[in-house]
Design an enzyme around this catalytic site. Structure first.
Site, PDB file in Angstrom:
ATOM      1  N   PRO A   9       0.895  -1.086   0.121  1.00  0.00           N
ATOM      2  CA  PRO A   9      -0.057   0.041  -0.205  1.00  0.00           C
ATOM      3  C   PRO A   9       0.861   1.246   0.130  1.00  0.00           C
ATOM      4  O   PRO A   9       2.097   1.549   0.639  1.00  0.00           O
ATOM      5  CB  PRO A   9      -0.766  -0.138   1.219  1.00  0.00           C
ATOM      6  N   ASN A  10       0.406   2.203  -1.010  1.00  0.00           N
ATOM      7  CA  ASN A  10       0.804   3.628  -1.010  1.00  0.00           C
ATOM      8  C   ASN A  10       2.217   3.732  -1.573  1.00  0.00           C
ATOM      9  O   ASN A  10       2.752   4.871  -1.990  1.00  0.00           O
ATOM     10  CB  ASN A  10       1.102   4.246   0.491  1.00  0.00           C
ATOM     11  N   ARG A  17       4.409  11.033  -2.200  1.00  0.00           N
ATOM     12  CA  ARG A  17       4.397  10.930  -0.877  1.00  0.00           C
ATOM     13  C   ARG A  17       5.606  10.899   0.034  1.00  0.00           C
ATOM     14  O   ARG A  17       6.499  10.609  -0.363  1.00  0.00           O
ATOM     15  CB  ARG A  17       3.896   9.416  -0.761  1.00  0.00           C
ATOM     16  N   TYR A  22      10.826   9.435   1.564  1.00  0.00           N
ATOM     17  CA  TYR A  22      10.908   8.326   0.285  1.00  0.00           C
ATOM     18  C   TYR A  22      11.503   8.846  -0.938  1.00  0.00           C
ATOM     19  O   TYR A  22      11.704   8.118  -1.904  1.00  0.00           O
ATOM     20  CB  TYR A  22       9.508   7.960   0.150  1.00  0.00           C
ATOM     21  N   ASN A  73       8.203  -5.543  -0.780  1.00  0.00           N
ATOM     22  CA  ASN A  73       7.932  -4.414  -0.049  1.00  0.00           C
ATOM     23  C   ASN A  73       6.595  -4.211   0.441  1.00  0.00           C
ATOM     24  O   ASN A  73       5.713  -3.726  -0.091  1.00  0.00           O
ATOM     25  CB  ASN A  73       8.244  -3.110  -0.748  1.00  0.00           C
ATOM     26  N   ALA A  76       3.293  -0.804   4.953  1.00  0.00           N
ATOM     27  CA  ALA A  76       2.760  -0.744   5.969  1.00  0.00           C
ATOM     28  C   ALA A  76       2.117  -2.270   6.674  1.00  0.00           C
ATOM     29  O   ALA A  76       2.114  -2.435   7.807  1.00  0.00           O
ATOM     30  CB  ALA A  76       1.370   0.033   6.111  1.00  0.00           C
ATOM     31  N   HIS A  79       4.172  -4.344   9.395  1.00  0.00           N
ATOM     32  CA  HIS A  79       4.191  -4.258  10.584  1.00  0.00           C
ATOM     33  C   HIS A  79       2.707  -4.913  11.180  1.00  0.00           C
ATOM     34  O   HIS A  79       2.535  -4.847  12.428  1.00  0.00           O
ATOM     35  CB  HIS A  79       4.232  -2.961  10.974  1.00  0.00           C
ATOM     36  N   ASP A  86       2.164 -15.551   6.232  1.00  0.00           N
ATOM     37  CA  ASP A  86       2.107 -16.891   6.164  1.00  0.00           C
ATOM     38  C   ASP A  86       1.805 -17.217   4.608  1.00  0.00           C
ATOM     39  O   ASP A  86       2.279 -18.448   4.336  1.00  0.00           O
ATOM     40  CB  ASP A  86       0.423 -17.156   6.641  1.00  0.00           C
ATOM     41  N   GLU A  97      12.648  -9.331   1.683  1.00  0.00           N
ATOM     42  CA  GLU A  97      11.695  -8.002   1.916  1.00  0.00           C
ATOM     43  C   GLU A  97      12.850  -6.912   1.717  1.00  0.00           C
ATOM     44  O   GLU A  97      13.621  -6.859   2.211  1.00  0.00           O
ATOM     45  CB  GLU A  97      11.430  -8.001   3.590  1.00  0.00           C
ATOM     46  N   HIS A  99      12.672  -2.338   1.799  1.00  0.00           N
ATOM     47  CA  HIS A  99      12.295  -1.124   2.107  1.00  0.00           C
ATOM     48  C   HIS A  99      13.083   0.022   1.646  1.00  0.00           C
ATOM     49  O   HIS A  99      14.241  -0.028   1.954  1.00  0.00           O
ATOM     50  CB  HIS A  99      12.065  -1.028   3.623  1.00  0.00           C
ATOM     51  N   LEU A 100      12.629   1.295   1.536  1.00  0.00           N
ATOM     52  CA  LEU A 100      13.295   2.374   0.905  1.00  0.00           C
ATOM     53  C   LEU A 100      13.769   2.996   1.971  1.00  0.00           C
ATOM     54  O   LEU A 100      14.999   3.425   2.074  1.00  0.00           O
ATOM     55  CB  LEU A 100      12.270   3.418   0.138  1.00  0.00           C
ATOM     56  N   SER A 101      13.004   3.226   3.153  1.00  0.00           N
ATOM     57  CA  SER A 101      13.645   3.941   4.276  1.00  0.00           C
ATOM     58  C   SER A 101      14.287   2.675   5.208  1.00  0.00           C
ATOM     59  O   SER A 101      14.064   1.547   5.173  1.00  0.00           O
ATOM     60  CB  SER A 101      12.567   4.700   5.101  1.00  0.00           C
ATOM     61  N   ARG A 106      12.756   4.678  12.446  1.00  0.00           N
ATOM     62  CA  ARG A 106      11.476   5.517  12.601  1.00  0.00           C
ATOM     63  C   ARG A 106      10.915   5.148  13.712  1.00  0.00           C
ATOM     64  O   ARG A 106      11.305   4.842  14.653  1.00  0.00           O
ATOM     65  CB  ARG A 106      10.927   5.073  11.299  1.00  0.00           C
ATOM     66  N   ARG A 110       7.085   0.587  13.761  1.00  0.00           N
ATOM     67  CA  ARG A 110       8.001   0.261  12.219  1.00  0.00           C
ATOM     68  C   ARG A 110       8.860  -0.666  12.438  1.00  0.00           C
ATOM     69  O   ARG A 110       9.211  -1.348  11.538  1.00  0.00           O
ATOM     70  CB  ARG A 110       8.162   1.585  11.407  1.00  0.00           C
TER      71      ARG A 110
END
Length: 144
Positions: A9-10, A17, A22, A73, A76, A79, A86, A97, A99-101, A106, A110
């Site tokens: 999402p997002n 954003r 990001y 990725n 949200a 978390h 699963d 996995e 992540h950009l950040s 954070r 997170r």
């Protein structure tokens, strides 16, 4: 080698954003750069999928049997989603996995990843380069 790249999402809002976190690079920019980078790694074919809906992400993961690996990725959902964790565990392919950040720098909520335990590795904090590092690591793991 076929690699599925899933964004949660997002992530479709990258470029506008929270650019202070990001950056200004769009998801399309990241995907194009990843395709270029994949061509330097040999016979690596990428398929991209983005959804803001947890169930669609689970369905896509469950249909990934024809792929050799998965870069995800979860955004949200990292978390919150035991369902995505699963789903990754239910398929017989290696996953990374990404992540950009860096979630560890954070907010406290997170710092917990439900999906990381289903993956062979996690790459975070290198902005758009995180995806290239994830791809390199995943290709190496698959080739072991």
């Amino acid at each position: 080698m076929k690699i599925l790249v899933i964004n949660g999402p997002n992530i479709n809002m990258l470029g506008t954003r929270e650019p202070e976190i990001y950056g200004s690079t769009t998801l399309e920019d990241i995907n194009c750069e990843l395709v270029e980078y994949a061509s330097t790694l040999g016979d690596v074919e990428l398929e991209f999928f983005q959804s803001n809906h947890e169930g669609e992400i689970v369905d896509k993961i469950q249909s990934a049997a024809s792929f050799n690996g998965l870069i995800i990725n979860p955004a949200a959902y990292t978390h919150t989603s035991i369902a995505i964790a699963d789903a990754i565990k239910s398929i017989n392919i290696k996953a990374v996995e990404v992540h950009l950040s860096n979630p560890q720098t954070r907010e406290d909520y997170r710092k917990i990843s439900y999906t990381a335990s289903a993956c062979v590795g996690v790459v975070a904090g290198f902005s758009k380069e995180s995806y290239k590092l994830a791809l390199l690591g995943l290709v190496n793991k698959i080739n072991e």
